[in-house]
Structures are given as structure tokens and as C-alpha cells.
Motif scaffolding. Structure first.
Motif, short mmCIF file in Angstrom:
data_model
loop_
_atom_site.label_atom_id
_atom_site.label_comp_id
_atom_site.label_asym_id
_atom_site.label_seq_id
_atom_site.Cartn_x
_atom_site.Cartn_y
_atom_site.Cartn_z
N THR A 61 0.85 -1.19 0.00
CA THR A 61 0.00 0.00 0.00
C THR A 61 0.88 1.24 0.00
O THR A 61 1.89 1.29 0.69
CB THR A 61 -0.91 0.03 1.25
OG1 THR A 61 -1.72 -1.14 1.26
CG2 THR A 61 -1.79 1.25 1.28
N GLN B 117 0.58 5.30 0.73
CA GLN B 117 -0.26 6.35 1.33
C GLN B 117 0.36 7.70 1.03
O GLN B 117 1.58 7.87 1.07
CB GLN B 117 -0.33 6.17 2.85
CG GLN B 117 -1.14 7.25 3.55
CD GLN B 117 -1.33 6.92 5.01
OE1 GLN B 117 -1.95 5.93 5.34
NE2 GLN B 117 -0.79 7.75 5.88
N THR C 6 -5.43 12.55 3.80
CA THR C 6 -4.77 11.25 3.61
C THR C 6 -5.55 10.40 2.60
O THR C 6 -6.77 10.30 2.67
CB THR C 6 -4.67 10.49 4.95
OG1 THR C 6 -3.93 11.28 5.86
CG2 THR C 6 -3.98 9.16 4.77
N GLN D 142 -4.98 6.49 0.19
CA GLN D 142 -4.16 5.29 -0.02
C GLN D 142 -4.52 4.63 -1.34
O GLN D 142 -5.64 4.77 -1.82
CB GLN D 142 -4.37 4.27 1.10
CG GLN D 142 -3.76 4.67 2.41
CD GLN D 142 -3.91 3.59 3.47
OE1 GLN D 142 -4.73 2.68 3.35
NE2 GLN D 142 -3.11 3.69 4.53
N TRP E 75 -7.34 6.34 -5.68
CA TRP E 75 -7.00 6.78 -4.33
C TRP E 75 -8.22 6.73 -3.44
O TRP E 75 -9.24 7.35 -3.73
CB TRP E 75 -6.44 8.21 -4.37
CG TRP E 75 -5.14 8.28 -5.10
CD1 TRP E 75 -4.94 8.63 -6.38
CD2 TRP E 75 -3.86 7.93 -4.57
NE1 TRP E 75 -3.62 8.54 -6.71
CE2 TRP E 75 -2.93 8.13 -5.59
CE3 TRP E 75 -3.42 7.50 -3.33
CZ2 TRP E 75 -1.57 7.88 -5.43
CZ3 TRP E 75 -2.06 7.25 -3.16
CH2 TRP E 75 -1.15 7.45 -4.20
N VAL F 69 -8.84 7.17 3.86
CA VAL F 69 -8.38 6.29 4.94
C VAL F 69 -9.30 6.48 6.12
O VAL F 69 -9.59 7.60 6.54
CB VAL F 69 -6.92 6.62 5.33
CG1 VAL F 69 -6.48 5.76 6.48
CG2 VAL F 69 -6.03 6.44 4.12
#
Length: 187
Positions: A55, A57, A69, A71, A183, A186
Motif C-alpha cells: 500500500t 499512502q 490522507t 491510499q 486513491w 483512509v
């Protein structure tokens, strides 16, 4: 008790306090000088391999908003981040504490973080790009890695990492968390 005896005691106390103060100041100066003279050469840190990365981030303020944020599990993005970061060299930023002190009371700014995690969620590496570092960091570096209380700055060409980080942030901003996107937010 006569007045002369009391006056003599006050003078003696003042002298003792002045001596204690002088010793304290001298000790503080000595610690400061010795710390700066004998801290030695900055430590160098060479990153290893991140073959287990699963992953990627990104963190960015202010472009990605308050949560900042996102990921992705996209192999192309992970491979590109790995290629940039694997075996990169970082040198200890000895004056990082001065940078932190100078930032007290400052508002605004911008930063981008890139972090690689393995499949279990364990952090493998995390770096931060901050244009403000370059005024303080060795060699004008603007990419840092933090290990506990120690800060390290990236050596060599950082343009590829900065360009990649900017591309990732722009992709995430344009997608704005839609469910079909590369994307994801999170939790």
C-alpha cells in the motif's frame, strides 16, 4: 541582633547566590559548547529494499483537505515509489531542533508525505516533502525522514520524488474520493 550582623548576613547571602548563578550559567554555556563541538559527524542512513510494499499512502495539507490522507494498492504507483526510495541515502539533520523552534507560532505552509506499508499494515518507510525544510536542512534538502527524535534529510537528486508526490496528490485531489478511483480515503 544588631543591624551590622544582619547586613553582613545579607551580603554573604547575595555573594553566595551570585556565585551559584555564575556556576549555573558557566555550566549551561559549557554544555552548549560541548554539545555542538563534540556531536560528531552526522549519521548516514541508507534505505533498504521494500519488496513487501502493498500500500502507498499520501498525506498532503492543504490540497487534500482537512483529512489529507489517501491510499492506493495500485502496483504501478507502489513500484514507482519503491524505485525512488529503495537504497536512497539520508543524512542526519543535526539542526532540526532549530527548524522546529523557528516554526513555533507560524501558520500555513504545505507538506506531502509518502508512506509504504506491507500487507499487514506495518509501516516500511515514510518520508515528508516540505519546501520549508530547504532553508534549514543540509544541502538545501526538502525531503526528510523521521526516526523517533532524529531527523534525516535526503541526499542527492530529489526532483523525481517531489514530482511523483505532486502527481499523486493531484490525482487524489482530482478524484476527490469517488468510489471507483485509484486513491481511497483512509478510515
Amino acid at each position: 541582633i544588631d543591624g551590622g550582623g544582619l547586613m553582613g548576613a545579607e551580603r554573604t547571602l547575595k555573594k553566595v547566590l551570585m556565585i551559584v548563578l555564575a556556576i549555573f550559567v558557566a555550566a549551561a554555556v559549557l554544555v552548549f559548547v560541548l554539545t555542538h563541538l563534540f556531536r560528531g559527524e552526522p549519521r548516514t542512513l541508507e534505505l533498504g529494499s521494500f519488496e513487501t510494499a502493498a500500500t502507498l499512502q499520501i498525506d498532503n495539507y492543504p490540497v487534500l483537505g482537512p483529512d489529507g490522507t489517501r491510499q492506493t494498492d495500485d502496483p504501478d504507483h507502489i513500484d514507482r515509489a519503491r524505485a525512488i526510495l529503495e537504497h536512497a541515502t539520508f543524512v542526519e539533520w543535526l539542526d532540526y531542533d532549530q527548524y522546529q523552534k523557528d516554526q513555533i507560532g507560524m501558520c500555513g505552509g504545505s507538506f506531502t508525505g509518502l508512506t509504504l506499508y506491507d500487507a499487514t499494515g506495518k509501516e516500511l518507510v515514510s518520508v515528508t516533502y516540505n519546501p520549508g525544510y530547504s532553508d534549514y536542512a543540509p544541502n538545501g534538502s526538502s525531503v526528510a525522514l523521521f526516526d523517533g527524535r532524529l531527523a534525516y534529510v535526503m541526499q542527492g537528486d530529489q526532483e523525481e520524488l517531489i514530482r511523483f508526490a505532486d502527481e499523486c496528490v493531484e490525482e487524489a485531489r482530482a478524484e476527490n474520493g469517488q468510489s471507483t478511483n485509484l486513491w481511497r480515503f483512509v478510515d
